[in-house]
Each structure stands twice: as structure tokens, then as C-alpha cells.
Design a protein around this motif. Structure first.
Motif, PDB file in Angstrom:
ATOM      1  N   ARG A 109       0.833  -1.214   0.000  1.00  0.00           N
ATOM      2  CA  ARG A 109       0.000   0.000   0.000  1.00  0.00           C
ATOM      3  C   ARG A 109       0.865   1.260   0.000  1.00  0.00           C
ATOM      4  O   ARG A 109       0.547   2.236  -0.692  1.00  0.00           O
ATOM      5  CB  ARG A 109      -0.918   0.005   1.219  1.00  0.00           C
ATOM      6  N   ALA A 110       1.935   1.233   0.776  1.00  0.00           N
ATOM      7  CA  ALA A 110       2.825   2.394   0.841  1.00  0.00           C
ATOM      8  C   ALA A 110       3.503   2.644  -0.502  1.00  0.00           C
ATOM      9  O   ALA A 110       3.629   3.798  -0.938  1.00  0.00           O
ATOM     10  CB  ALA A 110       3.874   2.187   1.928  1.00  0.00           C
ATOM     11  N   ARG A 111       3.933   1.580  -1.182  1.00  0.00           N
ATOM     12  CA  ARG A 111       4.571   1.739  -2.494  1.00  0.00           C
ATOM     13  C   ARG A 111       3.585   2.306  -3.522  1.00  0.00           C
ATOM     14  O   ARG A 111       3.937   3.160  -4.333  1.00  0.00           O
ATOM     15  CB  ARG A 111       5.125   0.407  -2.980  1.00  0.00           C
ATOM     16  N   LYS A 112       2.343   1.815  -3.480  1.00  0.00           N
ATOM     17  CA  LYS A 112       1.327   2.323  -4.400  1.00  0.00           C
ATOM     18  C   LYS A 112       1.011   3.785  -4.118  1.00  0.00           C
ATOM     19  O   LYS A 112       0.860   4.591  -5.044  1.00  0.00           O
ATOM     20  CB  LYS A 112       0.052   1.480  -4.308  1.00  0.00           C
ATOM     21  N   ALA A 113       0.921   4.150  -2.850  1.00  0.00           N
ATOM     22  CA  ALA A 113       0.658   5.541  -2.489  1.00  0.00           C
ATOM     23  C   ALA A 113       1.810   6.434  -2.924  1.00  0.00           C
ATOM     24  O   ALA A 113       1.594   7.553  -3.412  1.00  0.00           O
ATOM     25  CB  ALA A 113       0.431   5.664  -0.984  1.00  0.00           C
ATOM     26  N   GLN A 114       3.042   5.953  -2.786  1.00  0.00           N
ATOM     27  CA  GLN A 114       4.202   6.736  -3.218  1.00  0.00           C
ATOM     28  C   GLN A 114       4.205   6.904  -4.729  1.00  0.00           C
ATOM     29  O   GLN A 114       4.535   7.981  -5.240  1.00  0.00           O
ATOM     30  CB  GLN A 114       5.500   6.061  -2.754  1.00  0.00           C
ATOM     31  N   ALA A 115       3.811   5.877  -5.459  1.00  0.00           N
ATOM     32  CA  ALA A 115       3.735   5.973  -6.922  1.00  0.00           C
ATOM     33  C   ALA A 115       2.703   7.020  -7.329  1.00  0.00           C
ATOM     34  O   ALA A 115       2.945   7.827  -8.235  1.00  0.00           O
ATOM     35  CB  ALA A 115       3.392   4.619  -7.529  1.00  0.00           C
ATOM     36  N   SER A 116       1.581   7.030  -6.657  1.00  0.00           N
ATOM     37  CA  SER A 116       0.541   8.018  -6.958  1.00  0.00           C
ATOM     38  C   SER A 116       1.025   9.430  -6.627  1.00  0.00           C
ATOM     39  O   SER A 116       0.803  10.370  -7.396  1.00  0.00           O
ATOM     40  CB  SER A 116      -0.722   7.699  -6.161  1.00  0.00           C
ATOM     41  N   ALA A 117       1.696   9.588  -5.507  1.00  0.00           N
ATOM     42  CA  ALA A 117       2.218  10.904  -5.123  1.00  0.00           C
ATOM     43  C   ALA A 117       3.265  11.385  -6.130  1.00  0.00           C
ATOM     44  O   ALA A 117       3.290  12.568  -6.491  1.00  0.00           O
ATOM     45  CB  ALA A 117       2.821  10.847  -3.722  1.00  0.00           C
ATOM     46  N   ASP A 118       4.109  10.467  -6.597  1.00  0.00           N
ATOM     47  CA  ASP A 118       5.114  10.829  -7.603  1.00  0.00           C
ATOM     48  C   ASP A 118       4.446  11.288  -8.892  1.00  0.00           C
ATOM     49  O   ASP A 118       4.881  12.263  -9.518  1.00  0.00           O
ATOM     50  CB  ASP A 118       6.035   9.640  -7.900  1.00  0.00           C
ATOM     51  N   LYS A 119       3.372  10.613  -9.289  1.00  0.00           N
ATOM     52  CA  LYS A 119       2.653  10.994 -10.512  1.00  0.00           C
ATOM     53  C   LYS A 119       2.091  12.407 -10.379  1.00  0.00           C
ATOM     54  O   LYS A 119       2.246  13.233 -11.277  1.00  0.00           O
ATOM     55  CB  LYS A 119       1.517  10.019 -10.807  1.00  0.00           C
ATOM     56  N   HIS A 120       1.465  12.690  -9.254  1.00  0.00           N
ATOM     57  CA  HIS A 120       0.880  14.018  -9.061  1.00  0.00           C
ATOM     58  C   HIS A 120       1.956  15.099  -9.001  1.00  0.00           C
ATOM     59  O   HIS A 120       1.763  16.206  -9.514  1.00  0.00           O
ATOM     60  CB  HIS A 120       0.003  14.041  -7.814  1.00  0.00           C
ATOM     61  N   GLN A 121       3.095  14.784  -8.412  1.00  0.00           N
ATOM     62  CA  GLN A 121       4.201  15.742  -8.364  1.00  0.00           C
ATOM     63  C   GLN A 121       4.723  16.024  -9.770  1.00  0.00           C
ATOM     64  O   GLN A 121       4.972  17.181 -10.132  1.00  0.00           O
ATOM     65  CB  GLN A 121       5.329  15.199  -7.472  1.00  0.00           C
ATOM     66  N   GLU A 122       4.883  14.981 -10.570  1.00  0.00           N
ATOM     67  CA  GLU A 122       5.354  15.168 -11.949  1.00  0.00           C
ATOM     68  C   GLU A 122       4.357  15.986 -12.762  1.00  0.00           C
ATOM     69  O   GLU A 122       4.753  16.856 -13.545  1.00  0.00           O
ATOM     70  CB  GLU A 122       5.586  13.816 -12.614  1.00  0.00           C
ATOM     71  N   LYS A 123       3.056  15.732 -12.572  1.00  0.00           N
ATOM     72  CA  LYS A 123       2.045  16.487 -13.303  1.00  0.00           C
ATOM     73  C   LYS A 123       2.088  17.962 -12.918  1.00  0.00           C
ATOM     74  O   LYS A 123       1.955  18.840 -13.777  1.00  0.00           O
ATOM     75  CB  LYS A 123       0.659  15.898 -13.044  1.00  0.00           C
ATOM     76  N   ALA A 124       2.306  18.250 -11.646  1.00  0.00           N
ATOM     77  CA  ALA A 124       2.419  19.642 -11.211  1.00  0.00           C
ATOM     78  C   ALA A 124       3.644  20.300 -11.833  1.00  0.00           C
ATOM     79  O   ALA A 124       3.599  21.467 -12.249  1.00  0.00           O
ATOM     80  CB  ALA A 124       2.487  19.709  -9.691  1.00  0.00           C
ATOM     81  N   GLU A 125       4.734  19.557 -11.921  1.00  0.00           N
ATOM     82  CA  GLU A 125       5.944  20.090 -12.560  1.00  0.00           C
ATOM     83  C   GLU A 125       5.692  20.356 -14.040  1.00  0.00           C
ATOM     84  O   GLU A 125       6.187  21.355 -14.585  1.00  0.00           O
ATOM     85  CB  GLU A 125       7.099  19.115 -12.385  1.00  0.00           C
ATOM     86  N   HIS A 126       4.935  19.493 -14.707  1.00  0.00           N
ATOM     87  CA  HIS A 126       4.621  19.708 -16.123  1.00  0.00           C
ATOM     88  C   HIS A 126       3.844  21.003 -16.301  1.00  0.00           C
ATOM     89  O   HIS A 126       4.102  21.780 -17.225  1.00  0.00           O
ATOM     90  CB  HIS A 126       3.793  18.546 -16.687  1.00  0.00           C
ATOM     91  N   ARG A 127       2.874  21.253 -15.409  1.00  0.00           N
ATOM     92  CA  ARG A 127       2.083  22.486 -15.493  1.00  0.00           C
ATOM     93  C   ARG A 127       2.967  23.717 -15.259  1.00  0.00           C
ATOM     94  O   ARG A 127       2.837  24.722 -15.951  1.00  0.00           O
ATOM     95  CB  ARG A 127       0.954  22.499 -14.454  1.00  0.00           C
ATOM     96  N   ALA A 128       3.874  23.616 -14.289  1.00  0.00           N
ATOM     97  CA  ALA A 128       4.756  24.746 -14.002  1.00  0.00           C
ATOM     98  C   ALA A 128       5.704  25.008 -15.171  1.00  0.00           C
ATOM     99  O   ALA A 128       5.939  26.168 -15.539  1.00  0.00           O
ATOM    100  CB  ALA A 128       5.549  24.481 -12.725  1.00  0.00           C
ATOM    101  N   ASP A 129       6.239  23.940 -15.755  1.00  0.00           N
ATOM    102  CA  ASP A 129       7.129  24.106 -16.910  1.00  0.00           C
ATOM    103  C   ASP A 129       6.393  24.733 -18.085  1.00  0.00           C
ATOM    104  O   ASP A 129       6.919  25.598 -18.783  1.00  0.00           O
ATOM    105  CB  ASP A 129       7.720  22.757 -17.334  1.00  0.00           C
ATOM    106  N   ALA A 130       5.158  24.294 -18.319  1.00  0.00           N
ATOM    107  CA  ALA A 130       4.373  24.838 -19.432  1.00  0.00           C
ATOM    108  C   ALA A 130       4.044  26.307 -19.189  1.00  0.00           C
ATOM    109  O   ALA A 130       4.075  27.118 -20.121  1.00  0.00           O
ATOM    110  CB  ALA A 130       3.093  24.042 -19.614  1.00  0.00           C
ATOM    111  N   ALA A 131       3.755  26.657 -17.951  1.00  0.00           N
ATOM    112  CA  ALA A 131       3.438  28.053 -17.644  1.00  0.00           C
ATOM    113  C   ALA A 131       4.670  28.935 -17.834  1.00  0.00           C
ATOM    114  O   ALA A 131       4.576  30.040 -18.358  1.00  0.00           O
ATOM    115  CB  ALA A 131       2.912  28.179 -16.222  1.00  0.00           C
ATOM    116  N   ALA A 132       5.818  28.435 -17.434  1.00  0.00           N
ATOM    117  CA  ALA A 132       7.052  29.214 -17.583  1.00  0.00           C
ATOM    118  C   ALA A 132       7.457  29.309 -19.054  1.00  0.00           C
ATOM    119  O   ALA A 132       7.930  30.353 -19.508  1.00  0.00           O
ATOM    120  CB  ALA A 132       8.173  28.579 -16.778  1.00  0.00           C
ATOM    121  N   ALA A 133       7.265  28.247 -19.807  1.00  0.00           N
ATOM    122  CA  ALA A 133       7.655  28.245 -21.221  1.00  0.00           C
ATOM    123  C   ALA A 133       6.683  29.053 -22.068  1.00  0.00           C
ATOM    124  O   ALA A 133       7.050  29.582 -23.105  1.00  0.00           O
ATOM    125  CB  ALA A 133       7.719  26.814 -21.749  1.00  0.00           C
TER     126      ALA A 133
END
Length: 109
Positions: free
Chosen positions: A49-73
């Protein structure tokens, strides 16, 4: 064009998450299979369960970074236009020596 890039990056992040979840499930099942006691089986489930939760958190973090990169670009280094001020007017026009300065226009006198 930016939104297409962001969507593709998000899909890659989702695929990574699914792969991490599959790995976590496999490791959890292996841990449960090799567990000798009930406590060890519960520990294997919690780790899964902890590994799955960490995978989900990593996905959401990456998606937030994608939005920030797109806004800056998307800005391309431009500055914002002020909401007050002359807005492109370059001061008062220079006096023309051909026409003398009068209070009213000569045609309206």
C-alpha cells in the motif's frame, strides 16, 4: 501546442505510475507468499500500500511540474503590460512652428 506536450508528459507519468503499482503488487504478493506469520503478511500488505501511495504521489508531483514548466515556457520572457499609465503614448506632441499656439482652433473663433 503546449497543452499537447503537457498531455503527453502526463500520460507518460501515468504509465510510470501503473508500472510502479504493478511492481509493488508483485513485491507484495511475493512478500505475502514468503511470510511465515500473520504479522509478516500484514507487513507485506502495508508495504505494498505504501509503495502504491508513493507511486501516486510521484505521478501528481510530476504532473504539477509539467504544469509549471508549461506556464514558464508559455511566457517566452515577455513582461506584463501595466494596467495604468500612458499605454504607448509617448508624451505630448511637439509644437509646430507653422501654427501659433492659441486657446481655440482658428476655425471656431
Amino acid at each position: 501546442m503546449q497543452t499537447a506536450k503537457v498531455k503527453v508528459k502526463d500520460m507518460v507519468s501515468s504509465a510510470k505510475e501503473k508500472a510502479k503499482e504493478a511492481t509493488a503488487s508483485a513485491q507484495g504478493e511475493a512478500g505475502e507468499a514468503t511470510a511465515a506469520t500473520h504479522g509478516e503478511k500484514e507487513m507485506a500488505k502495508e508495504e505494498e500500500r505504501a509503495r502504491k501511495a508513493q507511486a501516486s504521489a510521484d505521478k501528481h508531483q510530476e504532473k504539477a511540474e509539467h504544469r509549471a514548466d508549461a506556464a514558464a515556457a508559455g511566457r517566452h520572457g515577455t513582461t506584463r503590460v501595466p494596467l495604468s499609465g500612458p499605454h504607448g503614448h509617448h508624451g505630448a506632441p511637439a509644437a509646430d512652428s507653422a501654427y501659433p499656439a492659441t486657446e481655440k482652433h482658428p476655425a471656431y473663433i
